[in-house]
Scaffold this motif. Structure first.
Motif, PDB file in Angstrom:
ATOM      1  N   ARG A 188      46.412  26.676  20.472  1.00 38.35           N
ATOM      2  CA  ARG A 188      45.696  25.506  19.981  1.00 38.35           C
ATOM      3  C   ARG A 188      44.460  25.902  19.168  1.00 38.35           C
ATOM      4  O   ARG A 188      43.958  25.123  18.347  1.00 38.35           O
ATOM      5  CB  ARG A 188      45.291  24.604  21.152  1.00 38.35           C
ATOM      6  N   LEU A 189      43.971  27.114  19.392  1.00 37.16           N
ATOM      7  CA  LEU A 189      42.813  27.585  18.635  1.00 37.16           C
ATOM      8  C   LEU A 189      43.148  27.701  17.148  1.00 37.16           C
ATOM      9  O   LEU A 189      42.283  27.483  16.289  1.00 37.16           O
ATOM     10  CB  LEU A 189      42.325  28.934  19.176  1.00 37.16           C
ATOM     11  N   ASP A 190      44.404  28.053  16.835  1.00 36.87           N
ATOM     12  CA  ASP A 190      44.812  28.150  15.427  1.00 36.87           C
ATOM     13  C   ASP A 190      44.698  26.795  14.745  1.00 36.87           C
ATOM     14  O   ASP A 190      44.239  26.690  13.600  1.00 36.87           O
ATOM     15  CB  ASP A 190      46.245  28.671  15.341  1.00 36.87           C
ATOM     16  N   ASP A 191      45.130  25.744  15.449  1.00 41.21           N
ATOM     17  CA  ASP A 191      45.059  24.400  14.874  1.00 41.21           C
ATOM     18  C   ASP A 191      43.605  23.961  14.679  1.00 41.21           C
ATOM     19  O   ASP A 191      43.263  23.343  13.667  1.00 41.21           O
ATOM     20  CB  ASP A 191      45.786  23.404  15.786  1.00 41.21           C
ATOM     21  N   LEU A 192      42.765  24.277  15.662  1.00 43.86           N
ATOM     22  CA  LEU A 192      41.359  23.927  15.543  1.00 43.86           C
ATOM     23  C   LEU A 192      40.709  24.644  14.355  1.00 43.86           C
ATOM     24  O   LEU A 192      39.947  24.043  13.581  1.00 43.86           O
ATOM     25  CB  LEU A 192      40.605  24.297  16.827  1.00 43.86           C
ATOM     26  N   ALA A 193      41.005  25.922  14.211  1.00 50.68           N
ATOM     27  CA  ALA A 193      40.437  26.697  13.109  1.00 50.68           C
ATOM     28  C   ALA A 193      40.878  26.126  11.766  1.00 50.68           C
ATOM     29  O   ALA A 193      40.077  26.037  10.819  1.00 50.68           O
ATOM     30  CB  ALA A 193      40.849  28.160  13.234  1.00 50.68           C
ATOM     31  N   ALA A 194      42.149  25.749  11.677  1.00 50.85           N
ATOM     32  CA  ALA A 194      42.656  25.186  10.431  1.00 50.85           C
ATOM     33  C   ALA A 194      41.964  23.866  10.110  1.00 50.85           C
ATOM     34  O   ALA A 194      41.615  23.582   8.953  1.00 50.85           O
ATOM     35  CB  ALA A 194      44.170  24.995  10.528  1.00 50.85           C
ATOM     36  N   ALA A 195      41.766  23.031  11.130  1.00 48.13           N
ATOM     37  CA  ALA A 195      41.108  21.745  10.923  1.00 48.13           C
ATOM     38  C   ALA A 195      39.654  21.936  10.492  1.00 48.13           C
ATOM     39  O   ALA A 195      39.159  21.248   9.586  1.00 48.13           O
ATOM     40  CB  ALA A 195      41.180  20.916  12.205  1.00 48.13           C
ATOM     41  N   LEU A 196      38.976  22.864  11.131  1.00 51.25           N
ATOM     42  CA  LEU A 196      37.589  23.158  10.753  1.00 51.25           C
ATOM     43  C   LEU A 196      37.509  23.667   9.323  1.00 51.25           C
ATOM     44  O   LEU A 196      36.638  23.267   8.540  1.00 51.25           O
ATOM     45  CB  LEU A 196      36.995  24.204  11.712  1.00 51.25           C
ATOM     46  N   CYS A 197      38.425  24.543   8.981  1.00 47.51           N
ATOM     47  CA  CYS A 197      38.444  25.109   7.634  1.00 47.51           C
ATOM     48  C   CYS A 197      38.613  24.005   6.589  1.00 47.51           C
ATOM     49  O   CYS A 197      37.918  23.998   5.567  1.00 47.51           O
ATOM     50  CB  CYS A 197      39.569  26.131   7.525  1.00 47.51           C
ATOM     51  N   SER A 198      39.502  23.074   6.847  1.00 50.71           N
ATOM     52  CA  SER A 198      39.740  21.979   5.899  1.00 50.71           C
ATOM     53  C   SER A 198      38.479  21.149   5.694  1.00 50.71           C
ATOM     54  O   SER A 198      38.144  20.762   4.562  1.00 50.71           O
ATOM     55  CB  SER A 198      40.866  21.079   6.406  1.00 50.71           C
ATOM     56  N   MET A 199      37.765  20.879   6.781  1.00 51.79           N
ATOM     57  CA  MET A 199      36.544  20.075   6.672  1.00 51.79           C
ATOM     58  C   MET A 199      35.441  20.827   5.928  1.00 51.79           C
ATOM     59  O   MET A 199      34.708  20.236   5.136  1.00 51.79           O
ATOM     60  CB  MET A 199      36.061  19.653   8.055  1.00 51.79           C
ATOM     61  N   VAL A 200      35.342  22.115   6.196  1.00 43.74           N
ATOM     62  CA  VAL A 200      34.316  22.912   5.513  1.00 43.74           C
ATOM     63  C   VAL A 200      34.624  23.005   4.024  1.00 43.74           C
ATOM     64  O   VAL A 200      33.737  22.879   3.174  1.00 43.74           O
ATOM     65  CB  VAL A 200      34.228  24.317   6.141  1.00 43.74           C
ATOM     66  N   LEU A 201      35.899  23.196   3.678  1.00 45.61           N
ATOM     67  CA  LEU A 201      36.291  23.336   2.276  1.00 45.61           C
ATOM     68  C   LEU A 201      36.187  22.029   1.505  1.00 45.61           C
ATOM     69  O   LEU A 201      36.196  22.034   0.270  1.00 45.61           O
ATOM     70  CB  LEU A 201      37.721  23.871   2.189  1.00 45.61           C
ATOM     71  N   ALA A 202      36.071  20.916   2.227  1.00 47.43           N
ATOM     72  CA  ALA A 202      35.950  19.627   1.553  1.00 47.43           C
ATOM     73  C   ALA A 202      34.633  19.506   0.791  1.00 47.43           C
ATOM     74  O   ALA A 202      34.493  18.662  -0.099  1.00 47.43           O
ATOM     75  CB  ALA A 202      36.064  18.494   2.574  1.00 47.43           C
ATOM     76  N   ASN A 203      33.669  20.366   1.135  1.00 48.11           N
ATOM     77  CA  ASN A 203      32.363  20.361   0.453  1.00 48.11           C
ATOM     78  C   ASN A 203      31.989  21.787   0.065  1.00 48.11           C
ATOM     79  O   ASN A 203      31.087  22.400   0.653  1.00 48.11           O
ATOM     80  CB  ASN A 203      31.297  19.756   1.363  1.00 48.11           C
ATOM     81  N   PRO A 204      32.697  22.333  -0.905  1.00 49.27           N
ATOM     82  CA  PRO A 204      32.486  23.751  -1.269  1.00 49.27           C
ATOM     83  C   PRO A 204      31.076  24.057  -1.744  1.00 49.27           C
ATOM     84  O   PRO A 204      30.612  25.198  -1.631  1.00 49.27           O
ATOM     85  CB  PRO A 204      33.515  23.979  -2.381  1.00 49.27           C
ATOM     86  N   GLU A 205      30.371  23.041  -2.281  1.00 51.07           N
ATOM     87  CA  GLU A 205      29.018  23.302  -2.776  1.00 51.07           C
ATOM     88  C   GLU A 205      28.078  23.728  -1.657  1.00 51.07           C
ATOM     89  O   GLU A 205      27.064  24.389  -1.893  1.00 51.07           O
ATOM     90  CB  GLU A 205      28.457  22.061  -3.479  1.00 51.07           C
ATOM     91  N   LEU A 206      28.425  23.366  -0.421  1.00 56.03           N
ATOM     92  CA  LEU A 206      27.588  23.739   0.721  1.00 56.03           C
ATOM     93  C   LEU A 206      27.825  25.168   1.171  1.00 56.03           C
ATOM     94  O   LEU A 206      27.106  25.688   2.021  1.00 56.03           O
ATOM     95  CB  LEU A 206      27.849  22.785   1.894  1.00 56.03           C
ATOM     96  N   LEU A 207      28.851  25.813   0.587  1.00 51.23           N
ATOM     97  CA  LEU A 207      29.195  27.172   1.003  1.00 51.23           C
ATOM     98  C   LEU A 207      28.567  28.245   0.117  1.00 51.23           C
ATOM     99  O   LEU A 207      28.623  29.423   0.438  1.00 51.23           O
ATOM    100  CB  LEU A 207      30.727  27.348   0.985  1.00 51.23           C
ATOM    101  N   SER A 208      28.011  27.835  -1.002  1.00 56.31           N
ATOM    102  CA  SER A 208      27.459  28.828  -1.928  1.00 56.31           C
ATOM    103  C   SER A 208      26.242  29.522  -1.337  1.00 56.31           C
ATOM    104  O   SER A 208      25.431  28.910  -0.647  1.00 56.31           O
ATOM    105  CB  SER A 208      27.083  28.163  -3.247  1.00 56.31           C
ATOM    106  N   LEU A 240      37.998  31.676  17.982  1.00 59.40           N
ATOM    107  CA  LEU A 240      38.014  30.545  17.063  1.00 59.40           C
ATOM    108  C   LEU A 240      37.227  30.866  15.795  1.00 59.40           C
ATOM    109  O   LEU A 240      37.661  30.560  14.676  1.00 59.40           O
ATOM    110  CB  LEU A 240      37.426  29.308  17.756  1.00 59.40           C
ATOM    111  N   ASN A 241      36.089  31.493  15.948  1.00 63.51           N
ATOM    112  CA  ASN A 241      35.269  31.875  14.807  1.00 63.51           C
ATOM    113  C   ASN A 241      35.998  32.892  13.934  1.00 63.51           C
ATOM    114  O   ASN A 241      35.955  32.833  12.699  1.00 63.51           O
ATOM    115  CB  ASN A 241      33.931  32.438  15.281  1.00 63.51           C
ATOM    116  N   GLU A 242      36.680  33.829  14.582  1.00 63.59           N
ATOM    117  CA  GLU A 242      37.451  34.836  13.856  1.00 63.59           C
ATOM    118  C   GLU A 242      38.552  34.177  13.010  1.00 63.59           C
ATOM    119  O   GLU A 242      38.756  34.526  11.841  1.00 63.59           O
ATOM    120  CB  GLU A 242      38.062  35.820  14.848  1.00 63.59           C
ATOM    121  N   LEU A 243      39.249  33.211  13.612  1.00 61.44           N
ATOM    122  CA  LEU A 243      40.320  32.507  12.905  1.00 61.44           C
ATOM    123  C   LEU A 243      39.761  31.674  11.748  1.00 61.44           C
ATOM    124  O   LEU A 243      40.348  31.635  10.658  1.00 61.44           O
ATOM    125  CB  LEU A 243      41.082  31.600  13.882  1.00 61.44           C
ATOM    126  N   LEU A 244      38.623  31.007  11.984  1.00 60.62           N
ATOM    127  CA  LEU A 244      38.003  30.205  10.931  1.00 60.62           C
ATOM    128  C   LEU A 244      37.605  31.082   9.749  1.00 60.62           C
ATOM    129  O   LEU A 244      37.863  30.735   8.583  1.00 60.62           O
ATOM    130  CB  LEU A 244      36.786  29.470  11.489  1.00 60.62           C
TER     131      LEU A 244
END
Length: 258
Positions: A188-208, A240-244
Motif C-alpha cells: 500500500r506504500l507504493d500507492d500512497l507514494a504515487a498519490a503523493l507524487c501526483s499531488m506534488v507534480l500538480a504544482n511544479p513551480e513549487l518544486l524549483s 514511503l519517502n524513498e518511493l516518493l
C-alpha cells in the motif's frame, strides 16, 4: 584633613574591597601613598577622595581604562566623556531589554527559532487535526530547513501553505501518518507514494530550487538532513519517502541523491 588610614580602613571608608584598592593601584587610577616608619602605607583624605571618585565612575558604567583620563579632564571634556558613556549605557540597556524579551519568548520552546509565518503553519497543522507528534516533527524540520538551507526556506513555506489549503492533500498526508505503523514492505506504500507524487507534480513551480542552493557542493547532504530527519525511528515512513523520491526522479524532478 583625614590621614593615617590603613589600606583596610581606606577600603571601608571608600566602600570598596582591599582587593579593589590594590587593583586601582595597579591600573594607576589611585596613587599609592608613602609608607610610614613602620613600613605601612597610610591613606589620607586625597587618596580616599580619589578612591570614591573612581568607584563612583566605575559603578556608573565608565570602563576602568577610561576613568583615569576622565578624572584628569577639564570640565568640558569631562561632560563630553560622560555623554559618550551615557550613550553606550543606553545601547547596553537596549541590548539587555532585547535579551530579556528573548528569555520571555523561551516559554514557546523551539518556536523561538522560527519566524511568525512558520509558526502560523505549525498552528494550522494543529487546527487541521494533525497529531502533536507530527506537528513537533514538522517544527524540527522547519528549524533545520531555516538553518541549513535558508535560501529555500521561503519557498518551502510557500509549498506547505499551498498544500495545507488543499483538503485532499491534507487527508492524504494524514493517511501517510497512519502508514507509519505499517510494515515497511506493505504494498500500500507504493500507492500512497504515487498519490503523493501526483499531488506534488500538480504544482511544479513549487518544486524549483534557487540556483544558489543547487550550486552548493554539499546540497545533497543538507537536503538529506532535512528530508530524512528521524526516518530511523519510522521504517515505513522512510520507505514511503524513498518511493516518493523515486517517483519524482522518474518524473524528471531533480532530487539530490544521498
Amino acid at each position: 584633613m583625614m590621614y593615617g588610614l590603613t589600606i583596610g580602613q581606606a577600603a571601608t571608608f571608600a566602600g570598596v574591597t582591599v582587593k579593589t584598592v590594590r587593583h586601582y593601584h595597579r591600573l594607576g587610577l589611585v596613587g599609592e601613598p608613602e609608607r610610614d616608619g613602620s613600613g605601612y602605607r597610610r591613606y589620607g583624605s586625597s587618596e580616599i577622595l580619589r578612591l570614591v571618585q573612581v568607584r563612583t565612575l566605575a559603578g556608573a558604567g565608565v570602563p576602568l581604562a577610561e576613568v583615569g583620563d576622565l578624572l584628569d579632564a577639564d570640565p568640558d571634556r569631562f561632560a563630553s566623556a560622560l555623554d559618550d558613556v551615557e550613550r553606550r549605557l543606553t545601547d547596553r540597556i537596549e541590548e539587555l531589554i532585547a535579551r530579556r524579551a528573548v528569555l520571555h519568548r523561551l516559554a514557546s520552546g523551539d518556536r523561538l527559532l522560527l519566524p511568525e509565518r512558520a509558526c502560523a503553519v505549525l498552528d494550522l497543522l494543529a487546527e487541521l487535526g494533525f497529531s502533536a507528534d507530527y506537528v513537533a516533527l514538522q517544527q524540527e524540520a522547519l528549524i533545520l530547513a531555516r538553518a541549513l538551507v535558508p535560501e529555500v526556506f521561503d519557498s518551502f513555506l510557500d509549498q506547505l501553505e499551498h498544500q495545507l489549503g488543499d483538503p485532499q492533500y491534507v487527508e492524504l498526508v494524514k493517511r501517510c501518518q497512519e502508514a507509519e505503523s505499517w510494515d515497511p514492505h506493505d504494498p500500500r506504500l507504493d500507492d500512497l507514494a504515487a498519490a503523493l507524487c501526483s499531488m506534488v507534480l500538480a504544482n511544479p513551480e513549487l518544486l524549483s530550487m534557487p540556483a544558489e542552493f543547487e550550486a552548493r557542493p554539499d546540497a545533497a547532504a543538507r537536503y538529506g538532513l532535512i528530508n530524512h530527519h528521524r526516518e530511523d525511528q519510522a521504517p515505513a515512513a522512510a520507505r514511503l519517502n524513498e518511493l516518493l523520491e523515486a517517483n519524482l526522479r522518474a518524473a524528471g524532478v531533480d532530487i539530490p541523491l544521498q
